[in-house]
Design an enzyme around this catalytic site. Structure first.
Site, PDB file in Angstrom:
ATOM      1  N   HIS A  60       0.833  -1.207   0.000  1.00  0.00           N
ATOM      2  CA  HIS A  60       0.000   0.000   0.000  1.00  0.00           C
ATOM      3  C   HIS A  60       0.866   1.256   0.000  1.00  0.00           C
ATOM      4  CE1 HIS A  60       0.499   0.881   4.362  1.00  0.00           C
ATOM      5  NE2 HIS A  60       0.462  -0.424   4.521  1.00  0.00           N
ATOM      6  N   ASP A 305       4.512   2.474   3.522  1.00  0.00           N
ATOM      7  CA  ASP A 305       3.454   3.404   3.968  1.00  0.00           C
ATOM      8  C   ASP A 305       3.753   4.803   3.410  1.00  0.00           C
ATOM      9  OD1 ASP A 305       1.094   4.170   5.132  1.00  0.00           O
ATOM     10  OD2 ASP A 305       1.968   4.561   7.090  1.00  0.00           O
TER      11      ASP A 305
END
Length: 431
Positions: A60, A305
């Site tokens: 992500h 992140d």
């Protein structure tokens, strides 16, 4: 015809249990262990002293396009990913408009193809407008290319919405990636709630806010049989909850960000907004628990992140600055400092967290150097010492608290589908 020879490197491929020095060929975008025909022109990369790994996958990142292109675009984010050693990234849907329709997912795919850098897969929003109120059109998002679902940094706080989304996404065997946090417990918080937040007079974010949501998500995954992934966990008890859930074969997984393996909440005494992240840096016992979770396999993934933010947004008082670190380009040296240098993980273990773990989460046919596999390859120098200069990032944003620090371990080449799309020496000459 032409081919690429990666000569004399230390080939580490956790998917096959391989750790040996050998040559690797790439021909027609595929891995080959045998030399091509004599008539084929072969370009050579001298990889002696370097580690040759399957291309890394970040489960992500935030690329901000469309809506906040002053922070990042898909093109600049993908360039930053290549510089960080990533051949594939999964982009959170927290854009404006939100990626909650087939057309918006297809937009991410098309922009990635136009950029022609690393592979960018869209994550679809779980709820419309990621408002947490009504499920998005899951099936249409899958058709548009979404490989998983998330409401980004907005926790899916309604348990009925979470339960139903796990049921729906199970039909396509797609995971839900949740930011595990009870919103009411972290409201207006800027750092970990504890001794240092009290001394500094800053509103805290208790570890319980994460742990409660982790327990709820595990219970719902067990109830529905759905697949839940907990993004960037930070708490000691979260690790233990996940450890126990995995022992019961519940489909739960988690990742951790490199900066959470190095920094603790005492750093906020500098009031440096680059240290304001969500989840927040916690105490030493939490930091050590995250490393223990990586060591015993409870945590199978490491993610950057990546949260890029334009300088004017971070140049505010701590209370008002947004959360986040531009992290894609510093994953390797930070992991070296946190995990390799103290010998908590071997190189094979670390590479597994960057390849096998995320590939398994999304069911990707990548993260391997098996003969005939798609030639996504990352080549690193584990011994090179260098200084992080955020001004030289390929990302649009410079918000990184490690700027100016001397580190070890550097990405040298990143190869996508057999094409060398990043050469560190060339980029350094242009800086």
């Amino acid at each position: 015809m032409s081919a690429l020879l990666i000569q004399g490197g230390r080939l580490i491929d956790p998917s096959q249990g391989v750790d040996q020095s050998r040559d690797l060929y790439i021909e027609n975008g595929r891995i080959r262990y045998e030399a091509p025909a004599p008539s084929v022109n072969v370009e050579t990369i001298d990889a002696r002293g370097l580690i040759v790994s399957p291309g890394w996958i970040d489960c992500h990142v935030s690329f901000r396009e469309p809506g906040n292109e002053e922070d990042e675009t898909i093109e600049t984010g993908a360039a930053a990913a290549l510089a960080g050693g990533f051949t594939t990234v999964c982009s959170l849907p927290d854009t404006f408009p939100v990626v909650d329709s087939r057309a918006s997912a297809e937009f991410v795919v098309r922009q990635s193809e136009r950029a022609r850098k690393c592979r960018v897969h869209p994550l679809g929003s779980v709820t419309k407008g990621h408002l947490g109120e009504e499920l998005a059109e899951i099936g249409h998002l899958v058709d548009g290319g979404a490989i998983g679902f998330s409401d980004g940094k907005r926790p899916i706080s309604n348990p009925e919405i979470m339960r139903r989304s796990l049921q729906y996404t199970s039909m396509w065997n797609r995971p839900i990636l949740n930011h595990a946090q009870v919103p009411e417990l972290v409201h207006d918080g800027v750092m970990h709630e504890g001794f240092h937040s009290t001394v500094l007079g800053l509103r805290g974010m208790p570890a319980a806010a994460e742990e409660i949501m982790v327990r709820r998500d595990i219970a719902l995954a067990e109830d529905t049989g759905g697949k839940v992934h907990l993004m960037s966990i930070s708490s000691m008890r979260s690790v233990e909850e996940i450890r126990q859930a995995k022992s019961r074969n519940i489909q739960v997984s988690a990742d951790v960000a490199p900066h959470h393996l190095l920094l603790t909440d005492d750093g906020l005494s500098s009031y440096d907004t680059n240290l304001k992240v969500n989840p927040p840096f916690r105490t030493e016992e939490h930091r050590k628990a995250l490393i223990d979770g990586l060591r015993d396999g409870t945590i199978a993934m490491i993610s950057s992140d990546h949260q890029p933010l334009a300088e004017e947004k971070k140049s505010l008082e701590l209370d008002h600055a947004p959360f986040g670190i531009s992290g894609l380009e510093t994953v390797l040296p930070l992991c070296c400092r946190a995990l390799i240098e103290p010998k908590y993980l071997s190189w094979s273990d670390l590479i597994s967290k960057l390849t096998v773990g995320p590939a398994k989460l999304f069911g990707m046919n990548s993260g391997t150097l098996a003969n005939g596999a798609i030639a996504d390859v990352t080549i690193i120098d584990p011994n090179e010492t260098w200084t992080i200069r955020a001004e030289n990032f390929l990302s649009k944003s410079r918000n990184n608290p490690f700027d100016g620090e001397t580190v070890q371990g550097r990405v040298k080449y990143t190869i996508v589908e057999g094409e060398v799309r990043y050469r560190q020496d060339e980029v350094s000459r242009l800086a």
